[in-house]
Design an enzyme around this catalytic site. Structure first.
Site, short mmCIF file in Angstrom:
data_model
loop_
_atom_site.label_atom_id
_atom_site.label_comp_id
_atom_site.label_asym_id
_atom_site.label_seq_id
_atom_site.Cartn_x
_atom_site.Cartn_y
_atom_site.Cartn_z
N ASP A 59 -6.94 4.25 -4.44
CA ASP A 59 -7.62 4.09 -3.16
C ASP A 59 -8.27 5.47 -2.93
OD1 ASP A 59 -7.69 1.99 -0.78
OD2 ASP A 59 -7.46 3.92 0.19
N LYS A 81 0.87 -1.18 0.00
CA LYS A 81 0.00 0.00 0.00
C LYS A 81 0.89 1.22 0.00
CE LYS A 81 -4.49 0.73 0.26
NZ LYS A 81 -5.60 -0.17 -0.11
#
Ligand code: GLU
Length: 457
Positions: A154, A114
């Site tokens: 995201d 991430k």
């Protein structure tokens, strides 16, 4: 691990996983997996960098950029980029940690990672966002690649930002490759990727409804939070399946349907337009009297009677109190479209209700994001597969594969819970325990076989 919550969000995600492993027979059957847990909880690598960019006034601005390359035992690091002022290492480690097991549950060959920046796209011009993306990718491009690390979107990163970052990577590395997912359709993107997280969530809950003997979505009342990509496509799919969507929200407030009212596809289209311009739901017109706008609130205690609740905004968006209110409002199915949408208190309340009301159709059933929102990254995996083949699949092909992946994720969690967690006659198996164990075991085995950890036991 230290008890000091110096990384509170990461610690929460870690504790949530570990508590379910401890409450199962996993470590009795496989004590050596404690060693695997120690190893898997530390990222393989964390890259931190500065991002300097120029605002519209010609002034210098600087932000913090990150990429957490958490685990690559199952494939290249894979996971989104979040641009939001709250981004820090604790948030990205929690998201990266969740991503490892989520990606394992898709059954595709993807590791976990991430990244992102503490950059706030709100109030920025298109030019400022583009210059930020270029600057961010100029550094990140050294650390990623189609077989190394494949970021995606995201919160705060959608198709447009992916485009600007892809172009920067292509130029910086002189390489056109599947290094990002969520790309435009004419340059390597996959059909159904924008819809995938929301659609996948609804497909997953369809299996929960059916297994628990509650039929289909037809006629069900559903509370949703969020109003971004996940919430929008979840709402559209729910409406298509005959459900009534009664709420949406953003960081400034919530809209809740008044008696007999509901969200329509035209409402979603209007909200999608607002969100493209980075505008708040405050600008959504509630003048026709169908909705109430509640400033500064999340929807849960305001939605009235509902059958299903789908948190699709951000982490920790359902508190213990809100969990109780949802149960009192009749909600029986809670599934996360967001990552770690429920606090630990909320999960404990849902799980206790599931156990207490075993054998009754009143029992609450909770699904964790790492299973129920895996559809997004799953179609990212399908985008990677299409890029490797240099082919594009049809909408139907991708949608059918997504449906299969969500079905497998559901059944995997269900069957793993039955295998490792004591489940009484008539009790709905714990999807949170089952999904955590299934994801963990898959990654732990791959790491073991590749020599990432070993044991004399
Ligand atoms: N950000 C999404 C998630 O939380 C998608 C990640 C991806 O497609 O790589 O799973």
């Amino acid at each position: 691990m230290s008890n000091l919550p110096v990384e509170p969000e990461f610690q929460q995600a870690y504790n949530e996983l570990v508590s379910t492993l401890e409450n199962s027979t996993l470590f009795q059957k496989n004590p050596e997996y404690r060693t695997a847990l120690k190893v898997v909880s530390i990222p393989e690598r964390v890259v931190q960098f500065r991002v300097v960019w120029e605002d519209d006034k010609g002034e210098l601005q600087v932000n913090r950029g990150y990429r957490v390359q958490f685990n690559s035992a199952l494939g290249p690091y894979k996971g989104g980029l979040r641009f939001h002022p709250t981004v820090n290492l604790s948030i990205l480690k929690f998201l990266g940690f969740e991503q490892i097991f989520k990606n394992a549950l898709t059954g595709l060959m993807m590791g976990g990672g991430k990244g992102g920046a503490d950059f706030d796209p709100k109030g920025k011009s298109d030019g400022e966002i583009r210059r930020f993306c270029v600057s961010f990718m100029r550094e990140l491009s050294r650390h990623i690649g189609a077989d190394t690390d494949v970021p995606a979107g995201d919160i705060g990163v959608s198709g447009r930002e992916i485009g600007w970052m892809f172009g920067t990577y292509r130029a910086a590395r002189n390489s056109f490759e599947g290094v990002l997912t969520g790309k435009g359709l004419s340059w390597g993107g996959s059909l159904i990727r924008p819809e995938a997280t929301g659609y996948g969530l609804v497909y997953y809950v369809q299996h929960m409804l059916e297994y628990a003997g509650h039929g289909t979505f037809e006629g069900k009342r559903v509370a949703l939070s969020g109003s971004g990509n996940v919430a929008q496509y979840a709402a559209l799919k729910l409406i298509e399946l005959g459900a009534t969507v009664v709420s949406l929200s953003d960081s400034k407030g919530a809209i809740v349907a008044k008696d007999g009212g509901y969200v329509t596809p035209a409402d979603i289209a209007a909200i999608a337009d607002l969100k493209v311009d980075r505008k708040a739901l405050t600008e959504f017109s509630v003048e026709d009297g169908r909705f109430t706008y509640i400033e500064g609130a999340r929807p849960w205690v305001h939605v009235g009677q509902v059958d299903v609740a789908l948190p699709c905004a951000t982490q920790n968006e359902v508190s213990g109190e809100e969990a109780k209110a949802l149960i009192a409002a009749g909600a029986k199915f809670i599934a996360e479209g967001s990552n770690m949408g429920c606090t630990q208190e909320a999960i404990d309340i849902f799980e206790a209700d599931r156990v207490a009301k075993k054998g009754s159709k009143e029992a609450v059933w909770y699904a964790p994001g790492k299973a129920s929102n895996a559809g997004g990254v799953a179609v990212s995996g399908l985008e990677m597969a299409q890029n490797s083949q240099r082919l594009a699949w049809t909408q139907e092909e991708v949608d059918n594969k997504l449906k299969d992946i969500m079905k497998n994720a559901f059944e995997n969690g269900l069957n793993t819970a039955k295998e490792y967690v004591e489940t009484a006659e008539g009790e709905l198996p714990s999807l949170v325990a089952g999904s955590n164990i299934a994801g963990f075991v898959k990654v732990a085995r791959a790491m073991h076989d590749q020599g990432d950890w070993w044991s004399k036991l």
